[in-house]
Design a protein around this motif. Sequence first.
Motif, PDB file in Angstrom:
ATOM      1  N   ILE A   1      84.245  53.612  93.923  1.00 29.70           N
ATOM      2  CA  ILE A   1      83.836  54.487  92.867  1.00 29.70           C
ATOM      3  C   ILE A   1      84.530  55.663  92.932  1.00 29.70           C
ATOM      4  O   ILE A   1      84.916  56.150  91.789  1.00 29.70           O
ATOM      5  CB  ILE A   1      82.046  54.359  92.436  1.00 29.70           C
TER       6      ILE A   1
ATOM      7  N   ILE B   1      91.187  49.428  89.933  1.00 34.21           N
ATOM      8  CA  ILE B   1      89.710  50.551  88.999  1.00 34.21           C
ATOM      9  C   ILE B   1      88.128  49.382  89.396  1.00 34.21           C
ATOM     10  O   ILE B   1      88.309  48.242  88.744  1.00 34.21           O
ATOM     11  CB  ILE B   1      90.287  50.798  87.369  1.00 34.21           C
ATOM     12  N   SER B   2      87.286  49.976  89.477  1.00 34.57           N
ATOM     13  CA  SER B   2      86.144  49.429  89.971  1.00 34.57           C
ATOM     14  C   SER B   2      85.471  49.790  88.536  1.00 34.57           C
ATOM     15  O   SER B   2      84.105  50.055  88.515  1.00 34.57           O
ATOM     16  CB  SER B   2      84.848  50.843  90.883  1.00 34.57           C
ATOM     17  N   TYR B   3      85.583  47.967  88.080  1.00 38.00           N
ATOM     18  CA  TYR B   3      84.656  47.873  85.858  1.00 38.00           C
ATOM     19  C   TYR B   3      83.521  47.811  86.358  1.00 38.00           C
ATOM     20  O   TYR B   3      83.853  46.737  86.831  1.00 38.00           O
ATOM     21  CB  TYR B   3      85.830  47.121  85.424  1.00 38.00           C
ATOM     22  N   PRO B   4      82.819  47.853  85.659  1.00 35.82           N
ATOM     23  CA  PRO B   4      82.679  48.736  84.792  1.00 35.82           C
ATOM     24  C   PRO B   4      82.214  50.863  85.604  1.00 35.82           C
ATOM     25  O   PRO B   4      82.437  51.310  83.947  1.00 35.82           O
ATOM     26  CB  PRO B   4      81.237  48.471  84.244  1.00 35.82           C
ATOM     27  N   GLU B   5      81.766  50.525  86.610  1.00 37.27           N
ATOM     28  CA  GLU B   5      81.794  51.941  87.381  1.00 37.27           C
ATOM     29  C   GLU B   5      83.297  52.911  86.649  1.00 37.27           C
ATOM     30  O   GLU B   5      82.675  54.305  86.620  1.00 37.27           O
ATOM     31  CB  GLU B   5      81.129  52.344  88.339  1.00 37.27           C
ATOM     32  N   GLN B   6      84.251  52.134  86.696  1.00 37.33           N
ATOM     33  CA  GLN B   6      85.536  53.076  86.420  1.00 37.33           C
ATOM     34  C   GLN B   6      85.855  52.345  85.628  1.00 37.33           C
ATOM     35  O   GLN B   6      85.906  51.657  85.233  1.00 37.33           O
ATOM     36  CB  GLN B   6      86.500  53.087  87.483  1.00 37.33           C
ATOM     37  N   LYS B   7      86.533  53.291  84.559  1.00 38.35           N
ATOM     38  CA  LYS B   7      87.340  52.271  83.769  1.00 38.35           C
ATOM     39  C   LYS B   7      88.487  52.975  83.317  1.00 38.35           C
ATOM     40  O   LYS B   7      89.010  54.444  83.273  1.00 38.35           O
ATOM     41  CB  LYS B   7      86.497  52.812  82.061  1.00 38.35           C
ATOM     42  N   ARG B   8      89.683  52.001  83.090  1.00 36.78           N
ATOM     43  CA  ARG B   8      91.061  52.433  83.180  1.00 36.78           C
ATOM     44  C   ARG B   8      90.984  52.963  81.460  1.00 36.78           C
ATOM     45  O   ARG B   8      90.729  53.225  80.187  1.00 36.78           O
ATOM     46  CB  ARG B   8      91.995  51.729  83.193  1.00 36.78           C
TER      47      ARG B   8
ATOM     48  N   ILE C   1      90.221  48.164  96.145  1.00 40.42           N
ATOM     49  CA  ILE C   1      88.301  47.841  96.627  1.00 40.42           C
ATOM     50  C   ILE C   1      87.927  46.840  97.345  1.00 40.42           C
ATOM     51  O   ILE C   1      88.709  45.991  97.727  1.00 40.42           O
ATOM     52  CB  ILE C   1      87.880  47.950  95.731  1.00 40.42           C
TER      53      ILE C   1
ATOM     54  N   ASN D   1      82.592  45.822  97.304  1.00 44.51           N
ATOM     55  CA  ASN D   1      81.343  46.956  96.623  1.00 44.51           C
ATOM     56  C   ASN D   1      80.347  46.701  96.523  1.00 44.51           C
ATOM     57  O   ASN D   1      79.472  47.250  95.423  1.00 44.51           O
ATOM     58  CB  ASN D   1      82.224  47.981  96.588  1.00 44.51           C
ATOM     59  N   ARG D   2      80.359  45.133  95.561  1.00 46.46           N
ATOM     60  CA  ARG D   2      79.478  44.678  94.565  1.00 46.46           C
ATOM     61  C   ARG D   2      77.955  44.672  94.539  1.00 46.46           C
ATOM     62  O   ARG D   2      77.215  44.918  93.900  1.00 46.46           O
ATOM     63  CB  ARG D   2      79.994  43.683  93.777  1.00 46.46           C
TER      64      ARG D   2
ATOM     65  N   ALA E   1      95.158  58.680  85.026  1.00 51.32           N
ATOM     66  CA  ALA E   1      93.826  58.993  84.746  1.00 51.32           C
ATOM     67  C   ALA E   1      93.371  59.881  84.802  1.00 51.32           C
ATOM     68  O   ALA E   1      92.352  60.656  84.494  1.00 51.32           O
ATOM     69  CB  ALA E   1      92.855  57.438  85.543  1.00 51.32           C
TER      70      ALA E   1
ATOM     71  N   THR F   1      88.629  58.369  85.830  1.00 52.10           N
ATOM     72  CA  THR F   1      88.542  56.892  85.013  1.00 52.10           C
ATOM     73  C   THR F   1      86.981  56.842  84.530  1.00 52.10           C
ATOM     74  O   THR F   1      86.683  56.555  84.415  1.00 52.10           O
ATOM     75  CB  THR F   1      88.868  56.466  86.898  1.00 52.10           C
ATOM     76  N   ARG F   2      86.198  58.264  85.096  1.00 49.84           N
ATOM     77  CA  ARG F   2      84.950  58.016  84.092  1.00 49.84           C
ATOM     78  C   ARG F   2      84.132  58.503  83.838  1.00 49.84           C
ATOM     79  O   ARG F   2      83.236  58.599  82.241  1.00 49.84           O
ATOM     80  CB  ARG F   2      83.965  58.445  85.766  1.00 49.84           C
TER      81      ARG F   2
ATOM     82  N   ALA G   1      86.435  59.246  81.261  1.00 49.33           N
ATOM     83  CA  ALA G   1      87.751  59.512  80.005  1.00 49.33           C
ATOM     84  C   ALA G   1      87.160  58.985  78.802  1.00 49.33           C
ATOM     85  O   ALA G   1      86.373  58.358  78.346  1.00 49.33           O
ATOM     86  CB  ALA G   1      89.061  58.918  80.590  1.00 49.33           C
TER      87      ALA G   1
ATOM     88  N   MET H   1      89.374  57.932  75.927  1.00 51.24           N
ATOM     89  CA  MET H   1      89.648  56.157  75.782  1.00 51.24           C
ATOM     90  C   MET H   1      89.753  55.771  76.797  1.00 51.24           C
ATOM     91  O   MET H   1      90.328  55.420  78.047  1.00 51.24           O
ATOM     92  CB  MET H   1      90.767  56.591  75.355  1.00 51.24           C
ATOM     93  N   GLU H   2      88.555  54.888  76.634  1.00 52.52           N
ATOM     94  CA  GLU H   2      88.513  53.945  78.296  1.00 52.52           C
ATOM     95  C   GLU H   2      88.359  52.063  77.820  1.00 52.52           C
ATOM     96  O   GLU H   2      87.600  52.190  77.201  1.00 52.52           O
ATOM     97  CB  GLU H   2      87.270  54.227  78.860  1.00 52.52           C
ATOM     98  N   ALA H   3      88.957  51.590  78.483  1.00 53.26           N
ATOM     99  CA  ALA H   3      88.562  50.526  78.388  1.00 53.26           C
ATOM    100  C   ALA H   3      87.538  49.506  78.811  1.00 53.26           C
ATOM    101  O   ALA H   3      86.551  50.185  79.379  1.00 53.26           O
ATOM    102  CB  ALA H   3      90.087  49.276  79.269  1.00 53.26           C
TER     103      ALA H   3
END
Lengths: 237, 605
Positions: free
Chosen positions: A73, A80-87, B52, B55-56, B592, B598-599, B601, B603-605
């Motif tokens: 994370i 990118i580890s969605y949804p913890e991380q978001k591009r 990665i 890790n889930r 990013a 990436t956490r 931002a 504007m994020e997807a």
Amino acid sequence: MSVEIEEIKKPLSAALGPRQVQGTLLERPVRTASVQSYIPEMVKGIGQTMGYMLRNTKDMVLGTRNDPVLESISDGINTISYPEQKRPYPERFRGVHRLTQRDDGSPRCVACLCCSTACPAQCIHIEAGDYSGQTGVGAHGEGKQTSRAGYEKYPKRFVIDELRCIFCGFCVEACPCDAIRMDTGIHPSPYDSRDQFIYEKDLLLSIPGRFGEHLTENPRLEPGDEGHPGVDREHHH
Amino acid sequence: MKDVMDFITSSTFLLPFWGFVKALAAGMFGLNVGVVLTWVERRMRGMVQDSIGPNRAAIPLPGFVAAGAATGPAILLALGVGAAAYLNWEDAQFFRDWGMVFLQAGIFLGWMTTALIARVVAKRGAANEAEKAIGDLGGPRTVFYFGLLAHAAAVLLPELAVGLRLITAEQSVQMVFGAGVALLIFALLAGAGHVGANLAKEKTVRVTLLGLLHPAADGLKTAFKADFIPEKGDWLLFNLAPWISSFATIVVIGVVPFGPSLCFGQDASGVIDFGRFQGIESVGHACRSAKMSLQVADLNVGILYYFALGGVGIVGAALAGWASDNKFSLLGGLRAASQMISYEVTLGLTVIGCLMVYGTVRVDEMVLWQAQNSWGIFVQPLAFFLFITAAIAETKRVPFDIPEGESEIVAGYFTEYAGMKFAMFFFSEFISVVGSSALMTSLFFGGWHLPFFTAHGVHVALGDTVLFSTRLEPSLLALLGVLTFIGKTIGLCLLQVLIRWTLPRFRYDQLMKLGWRKLLPASLVNVMVTAVVMLALQSGSAELASGAAYAAQLSMLLLGLLGLAAPIALVVFLAAPTQKQRLVVNSAARYAASLGGTREANMEA
């Protein structure tokens, strides 16, 4: 071998039709004994994979590379580890629409129908209203004073069908008043039923921009403001 | 009560009991290494590709519970060490036996913990004064070198002090013991305290067990998925196929010996007596009375059993393709059948060379031959390459995964399978990797044998000159044998995974060409060359025979040297500079990061 290629090149480039396409011949792949017998090359390839694995594992152990599980994370792994991380989206990303507001909270939209005309998906529906009399209706609530009364239209209804919308951004281009924008940075959400995708005026007005703003940086001059051209229904050039 | 005890210790109970234990151990070994392989495949592929890992799947625990779970065992261990030291305070023999062990363990634990903290400090900065002090020591690599120095110093300094007459030998033993106990307890408590304090700060802790929970979650998921059966498929065969396939792959492990045979005495009626352990059957010692082999099925047909079950595996894949009522499945089933039959031929002919050399089809006797002479990889090097190629083709894995062929025929013979039945096919591939690795270990890498280890201990000799010799407990040697076998098998599994990571898939005609026109003639040549060499050795002069024996000893010496070189290579490898100095590497990650990570931002997807 290379001499032969040189010999071939000239007549070939001359013979490539009336447009005289120029090109260089690609060399044939090297077919040495070690390539043809496959096994030495295969061992080399396995060695390369193993080398990457060992080096990267060492980097991980020494703390300059992320652990693919425990530190997945944290920033530093390219996946990118969605949804913890978001591009992050680029700044000009076209997200869900919003209607920008004036200082008093009313929509900047003047119901000119440019956007719904420009819309290739025909997903915008506008019913125009009129700031008639001395009291405005609709925008500020019943009975409130508005300086725009008597000269300007407003949207009584402004509906966007987000399911039909193709997010082309033509409505934003077409708008003469900077009243509709797609800079929210929100991508359209999934819903349970189709009617939830029909965004009404109040919802569109309530959606903030990327930085939480409801106004735009373009000034909007009202009658009486300095710099207002003074053109309205009663006073014109 | 006495009757029950008698029954439990009698061989009428113990024989089937140990048989059951062996079968369970072998089965669990295959299944678990298979599971861990799926984990290794994902996690270490993440390492290779900078992506990665699994890790889930995680169990969220409250911070204090996780802290308790992490510190509890360490505190108990520290208490145990303290209690042992207190109870044996007067016992000089205990001091001598355990002092150095405690000291080395304490040093190891100490530098390990310090290096881990130094790693975290280098990455995220120090959280408190203690972390800052450790961070000032240097990176984890510096701590590692200090640790090596400390290990050496702990061995050398007491000897030196005694040698210089600074202290007596008795004092040195006492000091080593005292220092060892103190250091071990301190390292345990300090390390556990650091981990516990960090965990207790968190509100919830995701326990992932390094990602090992991920395959477990996958297994659970497939068990609960819908069990789809095609409407016009053959119900019976469709349900039968995954069982045939996975059964054949699991039971293959049955003929592979996990360790040296254990020798036992016999009672008056000639029945094995498990109370009288008489050592292991290895170099220099054969069982005189009864023995228990460490393999599930003590079959006379040995290696032929492997081929028979390989043939059954084909039936599973072909049936699955046929019963699915799907053209892609049928194509996959046909491909599986033709590929596996083609490579079965090579596999069988390759082993002929080994059979000729070892003179037996029993896998345990093959391992014994290798222990007494030289490993199969030296005796039959070409056979090993042919065998590993054909074995990978038998397991239907990359680069021979034509029957699956995702890019051409969806998922091949198991296109229509879902849920647990799909998982059985998927899993049987991984288990067959373990099975073939175990067999290759026994055929070519000496099974449970380590160079220079005999039935009585370690014996390094070249010709008649004995370089080094020491005795070891037979039970310890047996345990070492089992661990060696497991280590070698896992190494070969990793090699197969590496091959999978590296090579692209063959085309179907290339596959057939490789099988029939390259591997098959090569294996025939291997048989012929082996025959010629064996004839020469048998009918030739005594010099030739002694030369072969000398070469065998040299090969063992080479293996020993390789074993010694490996730790040195590790240190040299660690000493090389790291490649990746910055954590943020590619342009997307840098973009990013410039937008706040990436956490965070906007504007994020």
